[in-house]
Design a protein around this motif. Structure first.
Motif: not given
Length: 437
Positions: A96-97, A372-380, A387-391
């Motif tokens: 989960v993000t 991480a990009q600050p704009e709203i994201s709806t990607r799944d 998109e997620d830098a944590s992984f």
């Protein structure tokens, strides 16, 4: 309190699989699921064809914390399920993000995008992903998944410990992340039943599918004797290619040496560290208990261990000591070999500031993952993963020649555990515990 909550986070949900569709009339609730193994869609063709669904299924939610905690729960659940109920098929959940704020929607990343399931099946053969499980259910009988999981057929089983430690009712809880998690799977509940029996003692004949809110009663952090499960974690080619591409684009060559530094310093972490001070153990700190004993640290968790950047000069000194060890121990240093410092942090430009303040650029080149990009994201799904830098942080930390991490962080412990169990790199240490050798 943290360990107690994690240990007793055993919201138990039993699904009555008496399918509403007229094509399924078996008296055995697990038969439609069992039949679906042979009728699996193309998405599940690689699942072991001899899986026996008569032993039932376990589902669990990775709905507690960020990726480090989720990884800890994943490994703990794998170990617990194999040890206590190997005949039930364990359904591996999506990561989960968490996204907060108006218009934001949590993303769910299927586990098979991140880790190779064939490698995990070498540890526990009775596993499927949520994606595979849903395909099985939808192909088992005529009609949609939603028809088969009608709300009137779903009963939720809860331990009294759930209410004791969360102060929420079982069904009508205000835990948004739990509701969001199960809702994303198309599962709804209308009836609750308190249940005191151990989840592993539930008879699959009457409870063919059992879901729990945590990691199948596995403790957090996971048991020391179960850490070896990390031996079976192998990143997917998608993840490996992303790592290789990132390092190449950052200008790193094959003969450069990489030191990864994990620096947690976000506002939520600062608050967590305030609670950690003086505790003998806190969160993932058992990973460095041996080092603390060796240094005769009898006062428990210190600010330097939990929040190393509270003393930036000490962070810089640790990194310089590591640099000397890496250069002294590297067996194949060529002309032009550079020592690269990679910062994985939840605070933008933190590493850059430390580099400049203490002239570390005389020793290291450095780079960080894109913020991480600050704009709203709806990607799944896969888009959210990319998109997620944590992984990306995790896989770079895992493969680095040397890792300096945070003693208390489960994010560090996950990477450190893979390195230890798989023999990756030639050193893993923790800020505040680095030896000058």
């Amino acid at each position: 309190m943290m360990n107690a909550l994690a240990t007793f986070y055993i919201l138990m949900i039993g699904f009555v699989l008496a399918m509403a569709d007229d094509t399924c009339h078996s008296s055995d609730d697990s038969s439609c699921v069992a039949d679906s193994i042979a009728m699996s869609s193309s998405a599940t063709q690689n699942v072991e064809s001899k899986l026996d669904a008569s032993g039932g299924f376990y589902l669990f939610a990775l709905a507690m914390g960020r990726y480090g905690n989720q990884m800890e729960h994943l490994l703990g659940a794998l170990a617990e399920a194999k040890r206590r109920s190997p005949n039930r098929i364990l359904v591996l959940p999506s990561f989960v993000t968490w996204r907060f704020g108006h218009g934001q929607k949590n993303a769910h990343i299927p586990v098979e995008y991140v880790f190779r399931l064939d490698r995990l099946r070498e540890f526990h053969s009775n596993i499927v992903s949520y994606t595979e499980f849903r395909d099985m259910i939808s192909s088992s009988c005529t009609g949609s998944t939603e028809q088969k999981w009608k709300a009137k057929q779903a009963t939720i089983y809860c331990s009294s410990e759930w209410k004791r430690y969360t102060h929420f009712e079982c069904l009508n809880s205000d835990i948004d992340q739990e509701g969001t998690y199960w809702h994303s799977l198309g599962i709804q509940f209308v009836k609750e039943q308190w249940h005191e029996e151990d989840v592993f003692n539930l008879d699959p004949k009457y409870h063919p599918v059992v879901a729990v809110g945590g990691a199948l009663s596995a403790p957090f952090p996971m048991r020391k004797q179960d850490r070896y499960v990390a031996k079976y974690l192998q990143w997917t080619e998608l993840m490996e290619e992303r790592r290789r591409s990132f390092l190449a684009q950052s200008g790193m060559s094959d003969h450069d040496l990489l030191v990864a530094a994990h620096l947690r310093a976000g506002s939520d972490w600062v608050k967590a560290c305030e609670s950690a001070l003086g505790n003998e153990e806190y969160m993932a700190s058992p990973q460095c208990s041996d080092e603390m004993q060796r240094k005769n640290m009898t006062d428990g968790i210190t600010l330097e261990l939990c929040l190393p950047t509270s003393d930036r000069s000490a962070v810089a000194n640790d990194l310089l000591m590591v640099a000397r060890k890496v250069l002294n121990n590297a067996s194949d240093i060529k002309d032009g070999t550079r020592l690269i410092l990679f910062f994985a942090s939840d605070v933008a430009d933190l590493g850059k500031g430390i580099m400049a303040e203490f002239d570390l650029d005389r020793t290291y080149d450095y780079f960080v993952t894109p913020p991480a990009q600050p704009e709203i994201s709806t990607r799944d799904g896969i888009e959210a993963l990319i998109e997620d830098a944590s992984f990306l942080d995790l896989i770079v930390m895992t493969h680095a020649d040397y890792l300096v991490g945070n003693c208390v962080s489960s994010f560090t412990s996950f990477a450190a555990r893979i390195r230890t169990e798989q023999g990756i790199g030639f050193g893993t240490e923790f800020f505040g515990l680095v030896d000058d050798a």
